[in-house]
Each structure stands twice: as structure tokens, then as C-alpha cells.
Scaffold this motif. Structure first.
Motif, short mmCIF file in Angstrom:
data_model
loop_
_atom_site.label_atom_id
_atom_site.label_comp_id
_atom_site.label_asym_id
_atom_site.label_seq_id
_atom_site.Cartn_x
_atom_site.Cartn_y
_atom_site.Cartn_z
N UNK A 42 0.87 -1.18 0.00
CA UNK A 42 0.00 0.00 0.00
C UNK A 42 0.90 1.22 0.00
N UNK A 43 0.73 2.05 -1.04
CA UNK A 43 1.57 3.23 -1.23
C UNK A 43 3.05 2.84 -1.16
N UNK A 44 3.39 1.78 -1.89
CA UNK A 44 4.76 1.28 -2.05
C UNK A 44 5.35 0.70 -0.76
N UNK A 45 4.54 0.50 0.27
CA UNK A 45 5.04 -0.08 1.51
C UNK A 45 4.50 -1.50 1.65
N UNK A 46 5.40 -2.44 1.96
CA UNK A 46 5.00 -3.83 2.13
C UNK A 46 4.14 -3.98 3.38
N UNK A 47 2.92 -4.52 3.21
CA UNK A 47 2.00 -4.66 4.32
C UNK A 47 1.78 -6.10 4.75
N UNK A 48 2.15 -7.04 3.91
CA UNK A 48 1.95 -8.43 4.27
C UNK A 48 2.51 -9.36 3.21
N UNK A 49 2.81 -10.59 3.58
CA UNK A 49 3.39 -11.54 2.64
C UNK A 49 3.01 -12.96 3.05
N UNK A 50 2.66 -13.77 2.06
CA UNK A 50 2.44 -15.20 2.27
C UNK A 50 3.22 -15.96 1.22
N UNK A 51 3.47 -17.24 1.50
CA UNK A 51 4.19 -18.07 0.54
C UNK A 51 3.82 -19.52 0.76
N UNK A 52 4.07 -20.33 -0.27
CA UNK A 52 3.75 -21.74 -0.17
C UNK A 52 3.79 -22.40 -1.53
N UNK A 53 2.90 -23.38 -1.73
CA UNK A 53 2.85 -24.16 -2.97
C UNK A 53 1.43 -24.15 -3.51
N UNK A 54 1.32 -24.07 -4.82
CA UNK A 54 0.01 -24.06 -5.46
C UNK A 54 -0.08 -25.19 -6.48
N UNK A 55 -1.26 -25.82 -6.57
CA UNK A 55 -1.51 -26.90 -7.51
C UNK A 55 -2.81 -26.61 -8.26
N UNK A 56 -2.80 -26.80 -9.58
CA UNK A 56 -4.01 -26.68 -10.38
C UNK A 56 -4.17 -27.93 -11.24
N UNK A 57 -5.41 -28.31 -11.45
CA UNK A 57 -5.69 -29.44 -12.34
C UNK A 57 -6.99 -29.16 -13.07
N UNK A 58 -6.95 -29.28 -14.38
CA UNK A 58 -8.16 -29.07 -15.16
C UNK A 58 -9.21 -30.14 -14.83
N UNK A 59 -10.51 -29.79 -14.85
CA UNK A 59 -10.99 -28.50 -15.34
C UNK A 59 -11.06 -27.40 -14.27
N UNK A 60 -11.32 -27.76 -12.98
CA UNK A 60 -11.60 -26.70 -12.00
C UNK A 60 -10.91 -26.89 -10.64
#
Length: 207
Positions: A42-60
Motif C-alpha cells: 500500500x503506497x509502495x510499503x509492504x503490508x503483508x506476505x504469504x508463501x507456499x505451494x500451489x496446484x491446479x488441475x483441469x478443469x476446476x
């Protein structure tokens, strides 16, 4: 720091070339997994951060495993999103339609690229040279009011045209930046990965 380069072709020609390549890549995808980080500014200031792993599989189907700052598991099947908070032993249930959302789960839309083309215009395609590599960047602006989104920047890897970064600018001055690394596609992901089986005795909200 990236070095911005002007597009080689006209905006329309260049953007259509990039989108066509991206669409062809998506058409041949069955699964996608990556390490991700999400930073909120927000206004170039870091306000929060998350990290991890993401998985996608078609169709939804999708699964987000948030590691930092606090463990969460987010699972969706195109109709329902389950958000599990292990520390609090709570489970949140929410209805979800990938066809109507422009959030981080856009990949699970049946035709995410067509949806973007229908709702956004490309105002300025450009390239960024970073770490000695040329990255294609598409800048989307909504054709009409879509929630509070002002602009979306999509950074695409030049060889496979997979998203490396997504930047979402909101009208209140907030920037959310998603960065993806260690990307793998068309790997085997069992259906059970997209099922949430929390322990007994937890609180369920939103049913």
C-alpha cells in the motif's frame, strides 16, 4: 531491477502474438504446480506476505498450501472453496465460481484467457529484461467496472509463456503481487490432493 524495453511491434499485433502463444500453451496444459509468494503493498510499503505451494488441475481443481506466515490449506473444485486453519482448528466453506472471479484462482476458469480478452483491453504490451532474460509483460485495463481493479500486469516466461508474476492494482492504491517459481506442468496430481479431510471436531463456518 528489470530494464524496460519498447515493444517490437504495434500494440495490437504484439499483444495478439503473445496471447495466441499463451493460449496455445494453456490449451495443452493438464496440471500446473509452483512455489508462490504473495506480497501486499500500500503506497509502495509492504503490508503483508504469504508463501507456499500451489496446484491446479483441469478443469476446476486447485489446492494452495500456505506455509508462511501461518499454515493454511485452500482447496477448490469449481463450486466450493474450503479454507482450513490448522492452528485455530477452523474450516471455512465458501461458494465459488471460477467463471465470475478475477482472483488468484483464475486458472480454474474453463477459458481463462478468453475471459480476460472479453473483459480487459491491453493498453501497453512491453518487455522487461531481468537476469539476462527477456520477459513479456501484458498490461490489462478493464473495459468496464470490475470490482475495484484498475489494472493487471501479467509477466510471461518467453519460452513457454507461463505466468511468472501477476500484479493486481486496485483503486484504493493497493498492489497485490503474485510471483511463481519452480513451475512444473503436466505432472501427475492425484484427485485426492484436491480433497480436504480435516480432523474431527473442528468448527465449520459458512455452510
Amino acid at each position: 531491477m528489470g530494464i524496460f524495453l519498447p515493444a517490437d511491434l504495434s500494440a495490437d499485433t504484439s499483444s495478439e502474438r503473445i496471447i495466441s502463444a499463451w493460449q496455445e500453451k494453456y490449451r495443452n496444459l493438464s496440471t500446473y504446480t509452483a512455489q508462490y509468494s504473495q506480497r501486499l503493498y500500500y503506497e509502495d510499503k509492504l503490508k503483508g506476505e504469504t508463501s507456499g505451494t500451489v496446484f491446479f488441475k483441469k478443469p476446476h481443481f486447485f489446492r494452495w498450501e500456505v506455509v508462511k506466515p501461518e499454515k493454511q490449506i485452500i482447496v477448490g473444485d469449481g463450486e466450493i472453496i474450503w479454507i482450513y486453519f490448522p492452528r485455530n482448528k477452523q474450516l471455512l466453506k465458501r461458494a465459488y465460481s471460477p467463471e465470475k472471479s478475477f482472483g488468484p484462482f483464475w486458472f480454474t476458469s474453463t477459458e481463462p484467457i478468453n475471459k480476460i480478452k472479453q473483459n480487459f483491453i491491453i493498453s501497453r504490451p512491453f518487455s522487461v529484461k531481468t537476469r539476462g532474460e527477456k520477459i513479456e509483460v501484458l498490461e490489462f485495463r478493464p473495459k468496464r467496472e470490475i470490482s475495484d481493479i484498475n489494472q493487471i500486469n501479467l509477466w510471461l516466461e518467453p519460452k513457454d509463456f507461463l505466468p511468472l508474476r501477476v500484479e493486481v492494482f486496485l483503486s484504493d492504491g493497493t498492489l497485490t503481487r503474485f510471483t511463481y517459481e519452480d513451475v512444473k506442468t503436466n505432472v501427475s496430481l492425484p484427485d485426492g490432493l484436491f480433497e480436504l479431510k480435516p480432523p474431527e471436531g473442528i468448527e465449520i463456518f459458512g455452510e
